[in-house]
Design a protein around this motif. Structure first.
Motif, PDB file in Angstrom:
ATOM      1  N   PHE A  40       0.829  -1.202   0.000  1.00 32.14           N
ATOM      2  CA  PHE A  40       0.000   0.000   0.000  1.00 32.14           C
ATOM      3  C   PHE A  40       0.867   1.256   0.000  1.00 32.14           C
ATOM      4  N   LYS A  41       1.913   1.236   0.840  1.00 33.93           N
ATOM      5  CA  LYS A  41       2.790   2.409   0.912  1.00 33.93           C
ATOM      6  C   LYS A  41       3.514   2.647  -0.408  1.00 33.93           C
ATOM      7  N   GLU A  42       3.928   1.575  -1.059  1.00 30.83           N
ATOM      8  CA  GLU A  42       4.610   1.715  -2.345  1.00 30.83           C
ATOM      9  C   GLU A  42       3.699   2.357  -3.392  1.00 30.83           C
ATOM     10  N   LYS A  43       2.425   2.084  -3.273  1.00 32.37           N
ATOM     11  CA  LYS A  43       1.464   2.604  -4.251  1.00 32.37           C
ATOM     12  C   LYS A  43       0.940   3.982  -3.892  1.00 32.37           C
ATOM     13  N   HIS A  44       0.721   4.228  -2.580  1.00 30.44           N
ATOM     14  CA  HIS A  44       0.058   5.455  -2.147  1.00 30.44           C
ATOM     15  C   HIS A  44       0.964   6.407  -1.361  1.00 30.44           C
ATOM     16  N   GLY A  45       2.170   5.977  -1.021  1.00 33.20           N
ATOM     17  CA  GLY A  45       3.112   6.870  -0.362  1.00 33.20           C
ATOM     18  C   GLY A  45       3.061   6.879   1.151  1.00 33.20           C
ATOM     19  N   HIS A  46       2.197   6.094   1.757  1.00 32.86           N
ATOM     20  CA  HIS A  46       2.120   6.041   3.217  1.00 32.86           C
ATOM     21  C   HIS A  46       1.507   4.715   3.632  1.00 32.86           C
ATOM     22  N   LEU A  62      -9.788   0.756  -0.004  1.00 35.57           N
ATOM     23  CA  LEU A  62      -8.422   1.232   0.184  1.00 35.57           C
ATOM     24  C   LEU A  62      -7.994   1.079   1.639  1.00 35.57           C
ATOM     25  N   GLN A 108     -14.760   0.546  -4.030  1.00 38.56           N
ATOM     26  CA  GLN A 108     -13.314   0.539  -3.820  1.00 38.56           C
ATOM     27  C   GLN A 108     -13.001   0.318  -2.345  1.00 38.56           C
ATOM     28  N   PRO A 128      -1.125   2.339   5.429  1.00 33.07           N
ATOM     29  CA  PRO A 128      -2.540   2.480   5.807  1.00 33.07           C
ATOM     30  C   PRO A 128      -2.698   2.333   7.311  1.00 33.07           C
ATOM     31  N   ASP A 155     -10.196   3.420   3.801  1.00 35.12           N
ATOM     32  CA  ASP A 155     -11.200   4.236   3.127  1.00 35.12           C
ATOM     33  C   ASP A 155     -11.932   3.341   2.131  1.00 35.12           C
TER      34      ASP A 155
END
Length: 843
Positions: free
Chosen positions: A54-60, A747, A745, A62, A750
């Motif tokens: 998740f961090k690799e995709k969204h930068g942080h 996430l 979705q 979850p 979220d």
């Protein structure tokens, strides 16, 4: 004659060099790019994989993970924060940027060395004590199994005590700074149980200091010291508030917080707001097992397979068990040796163990010397903390004491595995050993008194060895599972010799004899392990005692004596450490925690929808996190499961209630293919998906009725709700054949859905109910989440077309980040100001 700065620093530089060399050589494979594996390390990688993806995709990272136990707060697994301003960054400097675990072995030495110097020992004696603390066998064992955060926390404990003692010595600035930095660094290791035990030791230290202040009528220094220590610890805790605050909130909802509302089957086993006693006290150290401090394998050492390391074998090849297998079954010698390894040499009070808690024969002997020689005010708190640590470790083997503390000592009922409390004597025993040796070699005793006291130490040690020898000859070496092992072996042998025929009495006698022979051989192996280590410890003690006696009679240099003791103690400790942590524990970085997808995993991954998986191929799916690496798993292992999920697991999931699995959206079940024994995926067509609309609401009076209702209900049509949640449901659902709800979705923290119906409906979501942070919105307007089916989320949704959103952001997490930022800045300013003040003062 005044010494130059370099002359004053040289002994300490030599000490640091010794720590550096020993730590690096012992952990040499990490400098070749290899890393440790271990069960816990692999488990953490599996449960954290989704967060890293998740961090690799969204930068942080979850805040919520779907990968294990059907969903839980992700900050309990992998965590980052909005701000990263903290003095804990100094931890890398203290370890000289060495890779793990070499850095933590080195740090443990440095931290304990600081404590010894603060307590007034000579530097070489500090080296002896430091090696005793850092290379006690427990550290090697926890590194081997992957308990790195525990080891990191333990590394800072002596430095915290050093800071507090400096405060008691009226060295307020340096004491405050060391306490602040060490405590902050320990908090950032995030092992609360080690923090708890460290503060218990600090409590004894504070009590002893109070008694001293009363006797000497020195109240002002006491109050200043207490105030500065409280300030340092408060700042340290505040700087880690980003984790402590949401965790304190999370604990209340977990099994460690006693969240379950079900009536306990055994009320005496239940604690108020904590773990159940039978679970918490599972790993209780045996009373006589405490003697492993001085004889490591008095109870056999480790259980086979616990370290997840094929190279650990306490009995070794050519054991008597192996010889029985070779003689009775005709096995080749190599095969008999391998077969014998599955039978546990450990026969102590714990269900199993990764290894023995050994403090060192020489360290224990010097501890006795300390009891006789050391007479300063620190003696009281050291002895008290040592005794408490041992008593706590006994757990259920000393119920009268430990059950009382479990019910009354604040926060103590949040922890399990009482044997961990032995980290207290692991610190205090080498500390008193160093202090005692310092008094013997450098104290004010005249030669006559010193020799008299030394003989007292020898008498006590001799008495202890006599007890150990008597135990060697009197113990039965029988493990709690030996009868079951004998029966299984006898049954297997009977099937082999009967070959499908009706067993004769002679066959039964031969099979029974075989089972007994193996157990008797196992007992002999256990006796050999004890005897060998008893002789080994006696030799080390005799060498140390002889060296000290020679010093007193021949007046040789005390430095030569201490150097000899350092060498002997290091050989002693590392010899046992190498039984559990060697170069064979290390693997290439890409293999150490590698998890390879099976045919079943690859098959399931072709489904790009949102669902959960139950993996039954690894034994108990709720003690195995492997599936979490590849899928959203119903199972998984976490030391602080949500209590609602633990209840469902115990009452429904482990009993095979498929309706419970269906409402958790368990679409695939991985089982072993009976033909080739390889994992295969089975589709569960009855999984209800991420959300659905029910026809009927069934209200119940309490949690017990809610759980019982799950035994026979159909979650597709009916939802079960506790009456306490009824105020959140303004209307009953009305049937509408065209009504629909679907996931748009997910996430992690979220989630959005789309809803459309001509009448009012009630929606059930296959997501875990967690009140601290989840909020629901219908068309942007917040609406209360209903706890349904004991642990799922539900929403009453009015007629029409609506967008539904769930968002997770605990308020304590937001506040914690802000508090951490402020405390981090204040801490840095305090350190800068303190260092400048000390520099100017010394200049």
């Amino acid at each position: 004659m005044n010494k130059t700065l370099w002359q004053r620093l040289t002994p300490h530089v030599i000490a640091i060099a010794i720590f550096f060399v020993i730590s690096c050589v012992y952990c040499l494979p990490v400098f070749k790019g290899e890393v440790l594996g271990g069960h816990d390390a692999v488990g953490w990688k599996a449960m954290s994989q989704q967060s890293f993806e998740f961090k690799e995709k969204h930068g942080h990272f979850p805040l919520w993970t779907n990968s294990m136990l059907s969903g839980m707060p992700a900050y309990q697994i992998a965590f980052d924060s909005k701000y990263n301003i903290t003095v804990a960054h100094l931890g890398s400097v203290f370890t000289l940027f060495l890779p793990i675990p070499a850095g933590f072995f080195f740090l443990s030495c440095i931290s304990f060395y600081l404590l010894c110097l603060v307590m007034g020992t000579r530097n070489w004696i500090g080296v002896l004590g430091s090696l005793g603390y850092a290379f006690a066998s427990y550290n090697a064992i926890i590194v081997a199994v992957g308990h790195i955060s525990k080891f990191g926390s333990m590394a800072y404990a002596p430095a915290i005590l050093a800071g507090l003692i400096l405060l008691s010595q009226r060295k307020y600035i340096i004491g405050f700074l060391i306490t602040l930095v060490a405590t902050t660094c320990m908090f950032y290791q995030n092992h609360v149980q080690v923090m708890y035990y460290t503060f218990l030791i600090a409590g004894f230290l504070g009590l002893a200091f109070l008694i001293k202040a009363i006797r000497e009528k020195e109240f002002k220094p006491f109050l200043i010291s207490v105030g500065l220590s409280v300030l340092a610890i408060a700042l340290s805790a505040a700087s880690y508030a980003k984790m402590l605050l949401p965790t304190s909130e999370y604990v209340k909802e977990t099994m460690r917080g006693g969240r379950s509302e079900l009536t306990p089957l055994d009320k005496s086993n239940k604690s108020q707001g904590g773990l159940d006693k039978d679970y918490a006290f599972t790993w209780s150290y045996g009373i006589s097992e405490t003697l492993t401090f001085i004889v490591p394998r008095i109870y056999g050492g480790s259980s086979p397979g616990v370290l997840d390391n094929q190279y650990v074998n306490e009995i070794g090849d050519n054991s008597k068990v192996a010889k029985v297998f070779a003689e009775k079954t005709g096995m080749p010698e190599d095969q008999a040796n391998e077969f014998a390894k599955q039978y546990s040499p450990y026969w102590g009070a714990q269900p199993s163990t990764s290894g023995t808690v050994y403090l060192g024969a020489i360290i224990c002997f010097l501890f006795i010397v300390g009891l006789v020689f050391y007479r300063q005010w620190h003696l009281g708190w050291i002895i008290a903390a040592t005794i408490l640590g041992i008593l706590l470790a006994w757990g259920s083997n000393f119920k009268a004491f430990n059950y009382f503390l479990f019910d009354h000592l604040p926060y103590y009922n949040k922890f399990r595995a009482p044997s961990i409390a032995l980290i207290i004597p692991q610190l205090t025993v080498p500390l008193l050993a160093a202090l005692g040796l310092n008094e013997l070699l450098n104290g004010s005793y005249d030669a006559t008194v010193r020799w008299k006291k030394f003989k007292q130490s020898l008498y006590i040690t001799g008495g202890l060895l006599a007890v150990l020898i008597a135990m060697y000859f009197s113990m039965d070496y029988k493990g709690p599972n030996d009868n079951a092992i004998a029966e299984n072996l006898s049954g297997g042998m009977l099937q082999q010799i009967a070959q499908g025929k009706q067993p004769t009495p002679e066959m039964q006698q031969e099979a029974t004899s075989f089972g007994r022979s193996v157990i008797n051989a196992l007992k002999d192996d256990r006796r050999s392990l004890y005897g060998g280590d008893l002789l080994r410890s006696a030799i080390f003690i005799l060498l140390a005692a002889g060296l000290l006696a020679y010093y007193q009679k021949k007046n040789i240099s005390s430095q030569i004596v201490v150097l000899g003791l350092v060498v002997l103690s290091a050989i002693d400790l590392l010899g046992v450490d190498l039984r559990y942590l060697t170069h064979k524990n290390y693997h290439p970085a890409d293999e150490a925690t590698e998890l390879v997808a099976t045919r079943a995993d690859l098959q399931i991954k072709q489904d790009t929808g949102y669902y959960r998986v139950l993996d039954q191929t690894g034994g108990n799916p709720f003690l195995d996190s492997r599936a979490s690496y590849f899928h959203n798993s119903v199972g998984g292992q976490h030391p602080a499961r949500l209590a609602l999920y633990d209840d469902l697991m115990q009452r429904q999931l482990t009993r095979g209630n498929m309706q419970a699995y269906n409402m958790l959206n368990t679409k695939y079940i991985i089982v072993s293919n009976p033909q080739d024994r390889q994992p295969m995926a089975q589709l569960n067509p009855d999984a209800l998906g991420p959300c659905w609309l029910v026809k009927t609401i069934k209200y119940v009076n309490n949690a017990d009725e809610e759980m019982s209702a799950l035994d026979t209900f159909n979650p597709k049509d009916t939802v079960v709700i506790d009456k306490r949640e009824k105020s959140k449901v303004p209307f009953a659902p009305q049937f509408d054949s065209t009504a629909s709800i679907r996931l748009i979705q997910n996430l992690n923290d979220d989630i959005t859905y789309e809803f459309n119906a001509a009448t009012n409906q009630f929606a059930v979501f296959s997501e875990i109910y967690y009140p601290a942070g989840w909020k629901a919105f219908i068309d942007g307007k917040e609406t209360p989440i209903v706890k349904v089916n004991y642990l799922l989320r539900g929403l009453p949704v009015p007629a029409g077309k609506h967008a539904i959103r769930f968002h997770f952001e605990p308020e304590k997490y937001v506040i914690g980040n802000q508090v951490s930022l402020i405390a981090g800045i204040i801490s840095i300013l305090c350190i800068v100001a303190g260092v400048l003040y000390l520099w100017k003062k010394n200049k």
